[in-house]
Design a protein around this motif. Structure first.
Motif, PDB file in Angstrom:
ATOM      1  N   THR C 110       0.834  -1.202   0.000  1.00 43.18           N
ATOM      2  CA  THR C 110       0.000   0.000   0.000  1.00 43.18           C
ATOM      3  C   THR C 110       0.865   1.246   0.000  1.00 43.18           C
ATOM      4  O   THR C 110       0.608   2.208  -0.738  1.00 43.18           O
ATOM      5  CB  THR C 110      -0.904   0.013   1.244  1.00 43.18           C
ATOM      6  OG1 THR C 110      -1.703  -1.153   1.268  1.00 43.18           O
ATOM      7  CG2 THR C 110      -1.803   1.241   1.250  1.00 43.18           C
ATOM      8  N   GLU C 113       2.235   1.796  -3.391  1.00 47.33           N
ATOM      9  CA  GLU C 113       1.174   2.248  -4.297  1.00 47.33           C
ATOM     10  C   GLU C 113       0.911   3.739  -4.097  1.00 47.33           C
ATOM     11  O   GLU C 113       0.782   4.501  -5.055  1.00 47.33           O
ATOM     12  CB  GLU C 113      -0.104   1.446  -4.023  1.00 47.33           C
ATOM     13  CG  GLU C 113      -1.251   1.828  -4.941  1.00 47.33           C
ATOM     14  CD  GLU C 113      -2.569   1.205  -4.517  1.00 47.33           C
ATOM     15  OE1 GLU C 113      -2.610   0.536  -3.443  1.00 47.33           O
ATOM     16  OE2 GLU C 113      -3.562   1.388  -5.222  1.00 47.33           O
ATOM     17  N   TRP C 114       0.862   4.142  -2.831  1.00 48.64           N
ATOM     18  CA  TRP C 114       0.609   5.549  -2.539  1.00 48.64           C
ATOM     19  C   TRP C 114       1.754   6.426  -3.029  1.00 48.64           C
ATOM     20  O   TRP C 114       1.539   7.519  -3.558  1.00 48.64           O
ATOM     21  CB  TRP C 114       0.399   5.752  -1.040  1.00 48.64           C
ATOM     22  CG  TRP C 114      -0.950   5.314  -0.586  1.00 48.64           C
ATOM     23  CD1 TRP C 114      -1.827   4.500  -1.254  1.00 48.64           C
ATOM     24  CD2 TRP C 114      -1.575   5.656   0.641  1.00 48.64           C
ATOM     25  NE1 TRP C 114      -2.958   4.318  -0.508  1.00 48.64           N
ATOM     26  CE2 TRP C 114      -2.836   5.013   0.657  1.00 48.64           C
ATOM     27  CE3 TRP C 114      -1.201   6.444   1.734  1.00 48.64           C
ATOM     28  CZ2 TRP C 114      -3.713   5.129   1.723  1.00 48.64           C
ATOM     29  CZ3 TRP C 114      -2.081   6.561   2.779  1.00 48.64           C
ATOM     30  CH2 TRP C 114      -3.329   5.917   2.781  1.00 48.64           C
ATOM     31  N   THR C 124      -3.283  13.384  -4.702  1.00 51.09           N
ATOM     32  CA  THR C 124      -3.177  13.486  -3.239  1.00 51.09           C
ATOM     33  C   THR C 124      -4.580  13.605  -2.656  1.00 51.09           C
ATOM     34  O   THR C 124      -5.554  13.675  -3.384  1.00 51.09           O
ATOM     35  CB  THR C 124      -2.370  14.730  -2.824  1.00 51.09           C
ATOM     36  OG1 THR C 124      -3.137  15.887  -3.204  1.00 51.09           O
ATOM     37  CG2 THR C 124      -1.013  14.760  -3.478  1.00 51.09           C
ATOM     38  N   TYR C 135      -7.954   8.066  -0.519  1.00 52.71           N
ATOM     39  CA  TYR C 135      -6.950   7.965   0.538  1.00 52.71           C
ATOM     40  C   TYR C 135      -7.587   7.757   1.898  1.00 52.71           C
ATOM     41  O   TYR C 135      -7.056   7.060   2.756  1.00 52.71           O
ATOM     42  CB  TYR C 135      -6.068   9.221   0.565  1.00 52.71           C
ATOM     43  CG  TYR C 135      -5.025   9.233  -0.532  1.00 52.71           C
ATOM     44  CD1 TYR C 135      -5.147  10.067  -1.627  1.00 52.71           C
ATOM     45  CD2 TYR C 135      -3.925   8.387  -0.467  1.00 52.71           C
ATOM     46  CE1 TYR C 135      -4.210  10.065  -2.635  1.00 52.71           C
ATOM     47  CE2 TYR C 135      -2.978   8.378  -1.477  1.00 52.71           C
ATOM     48  CZ  TYR C 135      -3.123   9.212  -2.563  1.00 52.71           C
ATOM     49  OH  TYR C 135      -2.190   9.209  -3.559  1.00 52.71           O
ATOM     50  N   GLY C 139      -6.816   4.441   3.506  1.00 54.28           N
ATOM     51  CA  GLY C 139      -6.010   4.807   4.666  1.00 54.28           C
ATOM     52  C   GLY C 139      -6.618   4.314   5.964  1.00 54.28           C
ATOM     53  O   GLY C 139      -5.925   3.842   6.862  1.00 54.28           O
TER      54      GLY C 139
END
Lengths: 557, 354, 198
Positions: C110, C113-114, C124, C135, C139
């Motif tokens: 992850t 990937e981010w 963003t 996100y 997240g």
């Protein structure tokens, strides 16, 4: 007397140094002490929230008044609402639940005592954090950074653009933290009720207080979480540049409303269901009859629990939903009136044919029945959405929900106070003081909240720091404000009674009310360990069976 | 087991006194509390327009049903409290322990369900009739835009831009000329509420809402913003002037004209156009075309300023410009910090914007 | 007062109630499910409503490896608990460690990937509605994975020091319920974000 009924300590007889005694209260995991901590906390904030209301009512007593500035007034109504719901009623209800549930199901403590303590201190810290917001910013006179967006904090008023200070953040953080406490308490209630009942106490034999707190716990799990989620989203918007509710970036203000009210409506049922629990324990004892229709009372409350999650947008009838949307939420909001009405009938049925004693607990319960009836009926008016298009967001709604929260919930909380005070303290309260409390508060309540419906009908919206003369609102606002002084007097009588009785009240004995549930078999106050031996029960009223061995309940239900 | 004390307080007497007191208060206030002009009371039960009227009729049904329920249940409660009191001469035995009754509980489940059904059907019809009302050909279209803390009204078909005071023509039921409003917001949530004309509908940013009114009598109807929108939510007032068709036409014509140029107030116009005023305000026919604040082209055609917060007089106008916080603390117009000479000239200029 | 009147004829040894740990964990899972539901609803609601910026189709790639790892970790944690119930502490420690490793691989995936989305694709949390909701949802899930991994790591440390015994099998199982929940949430998030939403 057998060993489980020995009184070990009473107030004023603990001779240890004060530091040690205070330390015990701070580190305790005993459900009884935590219950009392919650309750005392709730009373303190009740007084603070009441002062906020008093100031607002003085500002509104005449039009174009200058008692406080608009900024201060807007902070006051936000803080008043937030305080009363999260830091008065919820702690009081959790407090009584924490204290009573183990005692009523024959357990020695809650399932997770340390979680219990953690939850209390989280809630307590949340309240302190919320009030810390008054300091700083423009200082105390300008009421600092206290939240001023209304207790439901509609977007985009809460965006950085429209709320540049930290008022929103204090609100968000304080409620996030106390929300964790609430979820912890709910987990504890559910685990205790499901896993720690004494032998013989099947779900069908446990007191209604246990049932209703079980249902309330389930609702808390599912309702507080959406608020937590929405507040996380709001904080992402405010601090990480997110756009959840940023209408300039395509975000939706209405989405916040949906999320908030998916929390907000079940929340008010979370507040009222434990109030129902108190009434369901007290009315039978003072009518000298069992609760009428126990299975239906349980079923109706479960129904209320479920349906309450389907009515939320009746707070949004004016938002411009389609006719189908408005119709759906009208239907569900009306449907919930049915199980609620059933409960009122069942309480009446309990009183019917009884021998009613009008001690303070029962007086407050009768007040509750009267006022909850009216509150429910004004609720039906608000549920019909076209009528709500006029009445919504006006003083009619303010009158309605105060009728529920003060007239119904607070009245049963007062009833619960008087009913269980002897158990918790070992002393009887003063009955004359209590009756003064009742009548003063009853008069003040009706002066304020009956007449408050009228400005709503005459077009007065809520959350306004002042109003125009010549619209016919002046006289009603005057009467509403006068009522507050009577309510204040009543609450003062209440506090004085508590304090006086703690020192001078007559010893209560184990069972001053000749009641039937397990807590009355313990000493007053109960020993630290609650029960010396785990009881076993055969019916819903184990002490009735004990007192009437020739005619026990378990022969009939 | 200790016998508990009897309740010697005469409950009925005290309750009766309380009710009497409330009744006396009510009568007194109805007699002495009535304000001078009943038509200025925005009373939802004195509608002058179809949506408000439909709501009144529905509410009559709801009130009748709830009143009936109240009377029945309250009577039962009073009866129970009176009849089943523990008497002084009580024999100390417990009463018959009744656990429930299937028939009774069924009855008081079925009957409320039927009541709910009736109410719901009546309500669904009214929801549909108000929300889905078709727009007739003669309808006036207004775009109402909510601002913190004032109302912008645009009539696209008539070429009119106004603020705070809404003029609409009276609607004759045989040849209806209702006003259909499109509701928008540039900042936070607001709500358009003129109780005698219609239920409230919110103005929500990034969302288009609609409402309509068809007032059937000329006159002035009062309302105000009904969704908390910030510091001065309380003074975001509404004035709806329902004019005869001729007066409305005349008003629209006047509003369409550009601003009057009067050389006598040239000094004031200079102050206006060289100070920050033009950033927020528009005066058509001049360089001022700010959109943040109300259009001032026909400022003097309004009875009030600051969205109803004060009557439109020279003194108030001057005070407003000098420091808006004296009239509406927290409004978004800053104090312009002008000296007295400029302030007087400016006020003189604004007074010519008829 | 005699307690005989209390006890009636209930045979106390037959009085079995659900374990409080289980009830507590299921309650917590219910609350967490409600939180996730709100984030999923927000994600779905805002699909297609971003007024600018990259769309899911533009930038999202299926996180196959991470998903396989995470879902397998449910199996391995189940095997670990079963081993502990059968008093095989060694096997427990092994499977527990594999679970920890698999979960860590997921988190690292992850993270990568981010990193790719932020630096290579310019997405963003403040870019647009998609960025915000993506996100937040992923997240929130990653946060729950992290909390779970911290718990697993702690238990791993206790195991290495020999503190974990077969009598702790019930606690391990209750903890594993949380881990299974995290996996179920991932199935939903994966479906909504990477399958339906793209």
């Amino acid at each position: 007397m057998s060993s489980e009924t020995i009184a070990l300590s009473t107030v004023g007889q603990d001779a240890r140094p004060i530091g040690e005694r205070l330390h015990e209260w701070v580190v305790t995991v005993d459900h009884k002490k935590l219950g009392i901590l919650y309750i005392v906390y709730g009373i303190v904030f009740l007084v603070i929230g009441g002062i906020e209301a008093l100031i607002m009512r003085i500002q509104l007593v005449v039009p174009q008044n200058h008692f406080v500035s608009p900024q201060v007034f807007n902070r006051l109504f936000t803080m008043h609402g937030t305080t009363m719901i999260f830091f008065v009623v919820m702690p009081l209800l959790f407090g009584f639940g924490t204290y009573l549930i183990p005692l009523m199901i024959g357990a020695r403590d809650m399932a997770f005592p340390r979680l219990n303590a953690f939850s209390f201190w989280m809630t307590a810290f949340g309240g302190v954090l919320l009030y810390f917001s008054f300091i700083g910013g423009y200082g105390l006179f300008g009421a600092g950074n206290a939240p001023d967006m209304g207790w439901f904090a509609y977007a985009p008023l809460t965006a950085r653009a429209f709320s540049p200070g930290h008022s929103t953040d204090f609100w968000t953080l304080a409620l996030l933290i106390s929300g964790i406490g609430s979820i912890g308490t709910a987990v504890n209630f559910i685990a205790t009720i499901l896993s720690m009942r004494c032998p013989g106490m099947t779900l069908g034999k446990m007191p209604l207080l246990a049932w209703l707190n079980l249902i309330m716990g389930g609702m808390v799990l599912l309702a507080i979480s959406p608020l937590t989620a929405a507040q996380i989203m709001l904080s992402i918007d405010r601090y990480l540049g997110g756009h959840f509710f940023d209408t300039q970036a395509g975000g939706s203000a209405v989405l916040w409303m949906h999320f908030f009210w998916i929390f907000g409506h079940p929340e008010v049922y979370i507040l009222v269901v434990p109030a129902f629990a108190f009434a369901s324990e007290i009315i039978p004892v003072f009518s000298r009859k069992p609760i009428f229709g126990y299975p239906v009372m349980v079923a109706a409350t479960i129904c209320i629990g479920f349906v309450s999650f389907s009515v939320w947008a009746h707070h949004m009838f004016t938002v411009g939903m389609s006719a189908y949307g408005n119709t759906f939420f009208t239907v569900t909001s009306m449907i919930i009136a049915v199980p609620t009405g059933i409960k009122i009938f069942n309480w009446l049925g309990t009183m019917w044919g009884g021998k009613i004693q009008f001690k303070a607990p029962m007086l407050f319960c009768v007040g509750f029945l009267f006022q909850f009836l009216i509150a429910g009926l004004t609720g039906i008016m608000l549920a019909t959405s076209p009528f709500d298009w006029q009445l919504g967001n006006s003083y009619f709604v303010v009158a309605h929900f105060h009728y529920v929260i003060v007239g119904a919930i607070l009245f049963t909380i007062f009833a619960a106070f008087y009913y269980w005070f002897p158990k918790m303290s070992g002393r009887m309260y003063n009955e004359t003081f209590a009756k003064w409390h009742f009548w003063l508060f009853f008069l003040g309540f009706h002066l304020t909240f009956d007449f408050m419906h009228i400005p709503g009908i005459l077009g007065m919206p809520r959350r306004i720091y002042t109003y125009e003369p010549g619209r016919g609102w002046e006289i009603w606002n005057l009467i509403v404000t006068i009522g507050v002084f009577f309510q204040t007097a009543g609450v003062l009588a209440f506090v004085a009674n508590l304090v006086w009785s703690l020192w001078k009240g007559k010893p209560a004995g184990n069972d001053p009310w000749d009641a039937w549930t397990l807590e009355w078999s313990t000493s007053s106050p109960p020993a630290d360990y609650d029960f010396a031996a785990t009881p076993a029960v055969r019916s819903r009223r184990p002490l009735w069976d004990l007192k009437h061995p020739e005619d026990p309940d378990w022969k009939y239900e | 087991m200790k016998r508990s004390q009897q309740a010697h307080v005469p409950i009925h007497k005290l309750a009766g006194i309380a009710v009497l007191l409330a009744g006396v208060l009510l009568v007194a206030t109805l007699c002495f509390g009535a304000p001078a002009d009943p038509s200025q009371i925005p009373n939802i039960f004195r509608p002058q327009s179809t949506p408000a009227n439909s709501i009144l009729h529905l509410s009559a049904l709801v009130l009748a049903i709830t009143a009936l329920i109240f009377v029945v249940v309250f009577s039962l409660l009073v009866y129970a409290v009176a009849k089943f009191r523990k008497r002084d001469e009580d024999d100390g035995r417990e009463p018959a322990q009744v656990y429930g009754s299937n028939q009774v509980e069924l009855a008081w489940t079925v009957i409320p369900t039927l009541i709910v059904l009736v109410l719901f059907l009546a309500t669904a019809r009214v929801i549909h009739s108000i929300q889905d009302a078709p727009k007739p050909l003669g309808a006036i279209e207004v775009i109402a835009i909510g601002h913190q803390f004032w109302w912008e009204f645009r009539y696209p078909a008539l070429g009119v831009v106004a603020a705070n005071e809404l003029h609409v023509p009276v609607s004759n039921p045989s040849n209806p000329t209702p006003t259909f409003l499109t509701l928008l917001s540039v900042d936070t949530d607001h709500s358009f509420w003129v109780p005698r004309l219609a239920g409230k509908t919110d103005l929500i940013p990034n969302r288009v809402n609609h409402t309509w009114i068809d007032p059937q009598e000329t006159g002035l109807y009062l309302g105000q913003c009904a969704q908390y929108c910030g510091t001065q939510h309380a003074k975001m007032l509404l004035r709806v002037y329902v004019d005869s068709p001729e007066k409305f036409e005349q008003w629209a014509q006047e509003q369409r004209k550009p601003a009057i140029i009067n050389d006598a107030v040239e000094a004031g116009r200079q102050v206006f156009e060289t100070t920050a005023c033009v950033n927020c305000h528009a005066v058509s026919g001049t360089v001022a075309d700010g959109r943040f604040g109300p259009d001032l082209t026909h400022l003097m055609s309004r009875d009030t300023i600051a969205s109803g917060a004060a009557p439109n007089t020279r003194e108030n106008l001057r005070a407003w410009i000098q420091n808006p916080d004296t009239i509406k603390p927290g409004s978004l117009m800053p104090a312009m910090q002008l000296n007295d000479r400029d302030l007087d000239a400016l006020t003189d200029y604004l007074m010519t914007l008829r | 007062m005699s307690s005989a009147a209390f006890s009636g004829n209930t045979a106390e040894q037959q009085w079995v109630l659900p374990s409080r740990g289980r009830v507590g964990m299921f309650s917590l899972i219910a609350a967490e499910s409600a939180i996730f539901t709100i984030f999923v609803v927000a994600y779905i609601f805002y699909l297609g409503k971003s007024i600018s910026g990259p769309t899911p189709t533009d930038v999202l790639e299926l996180p196959i490896l991470g998903t396989i790892c995470l879902l397998s970790s449910s199996l391995t944690i189940h095997l670990a608990v079963r081993a502990l119930r059968n008093a095989k502490v060694g096997a427990f420690g092994l499977w527990w460690f594999v679970t920890l490793a698999l979960g860590t691989i997921f988190l690292v995936g992850t993270g990568r990937e981010w990193h790719h989305l932020i630096y290579d694709k310019g997405l963003t949390v403040s870019t647009n509605l998609f960025g915000t909701t993506y996100y937040s949802l992923v997240g929130l899930h990653a946060f729950h994975v992290t909390v779970g991994l911290i718990g697993i790591a702690l238990a791993m440390i206790f195991t290495i020091f020999g503190k974990v015994q077969p009598e702790h099998a019930e606690r391990a199982e209750i903890f594993s319920l949380y881990w299974h929940f995290v996996d179920v949430v991932w199935v939903i998030v994966f479906t909504v974000v990477y399958v339906i939403g793209r």
